[in-house]
Design an enzyme around this catalytic site. Structure first.
Site, PDB file in Angstrom:
ATOM      1  N   LYS A   1      49.007  35.441  80.742  1.00  0.00           N
ATOM      2  CA  LYS A   1      50.396  35.461  81.184  1.00  0.00           C
ATOM      3  C   LYS A   1      50.841  36.843  81.666  1.00  0.00           C
ATOM      4  CE  LYS A   1      50.541  31.117  80.330  1.00  0.00           C
ATOM      5  NZ  LYS A   1      49.512  30.853  79.347  1.00  0.00           N
TER       6      LYS A   1
ATOM      7  N   TYR B   1      43.881  26.491  73.753  1.00  0.00           N
ATOM      8  CA  TYR B   1      43.491  26.678  75.161  1.00  0.00           C
ATOM      9  C   TYR B   1      42.001  26.984  75.326  1.00  0.00           C
ATOM     10  CZ  TYR B   1      48.462  26.966  76.269  1.00  0.00           C
ATOM     11  OH  TYR B   1      49.780  26.681  76.427  1.00  0.00           O
TER      12      TYR B   1
ATOM     13  N   TYR C   1      47.842  17.850  73.368  1.00  0.00           N
ATOM     14  CA  TYR C   1      48.098  19.278  73.540  1.00  0.00           C
ATOM     15  C   TYR C   1      48.306  19.940  72.178  1.00  0.00           C
ATOM     16  CZ  TYR C   1      50.429  23.632  74.618  1.00  0.00           C
ATOM     17  OH  TYR C   1      50.769  24.961  74.659  1.00  0.00           O
TER      18      TYR C   1
HETATM   19  C1  LIG Z   1      48.966  29.584  79.033  1.00  0.00           C
HETATM   20  C2  LIG Z   1      47.541  29.737  78.685  1.00  0.00           C
HETATM   21  C3  LIG Z   1      46.537  29.146  79.459  1.00  0.00           C
HETATM   22  C4  LIG Z   1      46.806  28.204  80.610  1.00  0.00           C
HETATM   23  O1  LIG Z   1      47.403  28.801  81.702  1.00  0.00           O
HETATM   24  P1  LIG Z   1      48.433  27.945  82.585  1.00  0.00           P
HETATM   25  O2  LIG Z   1      48.744  28.848  83.707  1.00  0.00           O
HETATM   26  O3  LIG Z   1      49.610  27.666  81.702  1.00  0.00           O
HETATM   27  O4  LIG Z   1      47.771  26.675  82.994  1.00  0.00           O
HETATM   28  C5  LIG Z   1      45.227  29.393  79.128  1.00  0.00           C
HETATM   29  N1  LIG Z   1      44.910  30.163  78.067  1.00  0.00           N
HETATM   30  C6  LIG Z   1      45.844  30.723  77.286  1.00  0.00           C
HETATM   31  C7  LIG Z   1      45.405  31.516  76.131  1.00  0.00           C
HETATM   32  C8  LIG Z   1      47.196  30.539  77.564  1.00  0.00           C
HETATM   33  O5  LIG Z   1      48.119  31.101  76.780  1.00  0.00           O
END
Ligand SMILES: *Cc1c(COP(=O)(O)O)cnc(C)c1O
Length: 318
Positions: A49, A276, A250
């Site tokens: 992010k 994730y 999720y």
């Molecule tokens: C948000 C996030 C993702 C996914 O990214 P998106 O742009 O939301 O699809 C992947 N890995 C981590 C650790 C995240 O925080």
């Protein structure tokens, strides 16, 4: 095409992030597996992010915003990193989070508490309710405010990952595949568009950790980003390649994801997370075992962070 340099951007991340070969996992999977260390972006606990926030918060500053809103689930890494980056830039973050997931002071909730962040929960499944609440709170404050969508996944945020692909192309290394986690779509959209621009021989795979209609979502963000960059082509659904690794839902750990977390920890000393990066890496393992990758292929896994989530699970990872 507009140059990425023409967009306002505030340097927040330590870039370029390094690319490392996973020797043991390469041996186990029978192909060359590399990892891009976007877990080490240098603020908070790192993560993908931060690249999006470099562009999003620059846009917020340019508009004179004092308050920055964003949202996500209770353990959103994106919300935690938005708070960290906004605080560093002297803006006031307000997180209006869905009352879903682990809301106790664990994981990212602990980190937000340590940063003295204004965190509010809304008992809703609708982000539209939350965006309306942001407007209500923002207008009542009398200050200029800026709303960042869930995951920072819009065209401006995706520029961060277009830029990441340029960063990879600039190393001169060739990758046959780039694989990334997909939770709200902005990362994959930026990576897929960046690959079209800077690494056209590379195939991008989005490893879904949620069950939203990502063919549509990713294509839309790619199209909006292409428009922002004034590209002379329109991305289509044929540019989007997905593997669904969501499992039971999720943020609910999956057996494959848990096995991937343990494989990475035991062989490479790196810690994936259950929401994730563990599920996404399980997707890469699955593709390798199905024979998608040749022995001399180079497969790059975008390690997108998420350490905060590892300490906020209320189930056994066994
Ligand atoms: C948000 C996030 C993702 C996914 O990214 P998106 O742009 O939301 O699809 C992947 N890995 C981590 C650790 C995240 O925080």
């Amino acid at each position: 095409m507009k140059s990425l340099q023409e967009f306002p951007r505030i340097p927040l991340a330590v870039l370029p992030t390094s690319i490392q070969k996973l020797e043991n996992i390469s041996r186990l999977l029978g192909t060359n597996v590399w990892i891009k260390r976007d877990d080490l972006t240098g603020i908070g606990l790192g993560g993908n992010k931060v690249r999006k926030l470099e562009f999003l918060l620059a846009d917020a500053k340019r508009q004179g915003a004092e308050i920055v809103f964003t949202t996500g689930g209770a353990q959103s890494n994106h919300a935690m990193l938005t708070a960290a980056c906004a605080k560093k830039l002297g803006m006031t973050p307000i997180l209006i989070l869905k009352k879903r997931g682990v809301t106790e002071r664990k994981g990212n909730q602990l980190l937000e508490y340590l940063m003295d962040t204004d965190v509010r929960f809304m008992d809703t499944d609708s982000y539209d309710d939350i965006y309306a609440e942001m407007d209500r709170v923002g207008q009542a404050s009398g200050k200029k405010y800026y709303k960042i969508p869930c995951g920072g996944s819009n065209a401006i945020g995706a520029l961060g990952y277009v830029n990441c692909m340029k960063e990879i192309a600039d190393t001169g290394m060739h990758f046959d595949y780039v694989c990334c986690a997909e939770g709200s779509g902005g990362t994959h959209a930026g990576v897929a568009l960046g690959a079209k621009l800077f690494m056209p021989k590379t195939q991008v795979v989005g490893l879904m950790v949620d069950s939203d209609p990502f063919e549509i979502i990713t294509t839309r963000i790619m199209q909006e980003t292409a428009k922002l960059l004034e590209l002379d082509f329109v991305p289509t659904e044929s540019d989007v390649h997905l593997v669904n690794m969501c499992g039971p839902g999720y943020a609910i750990p999956s057996p494959e994801g848990n096995a991937a977390i343990r494989m990475m920890a035991a062989n490479e000393g790196l810690f994936l997370d259950p929401v994730y990066t563990g599920k996404a890496f399980a997707g890469l393992i699955k593709l390798a075992r199905e024979g998608k990758f040749k022995p001399d292929d180079n497969v790059l896994y975008l390690y997108s962070g998420g350490a905060g989530g590892l300490f906020a699970i209320d189930v056994d990872l066994g």
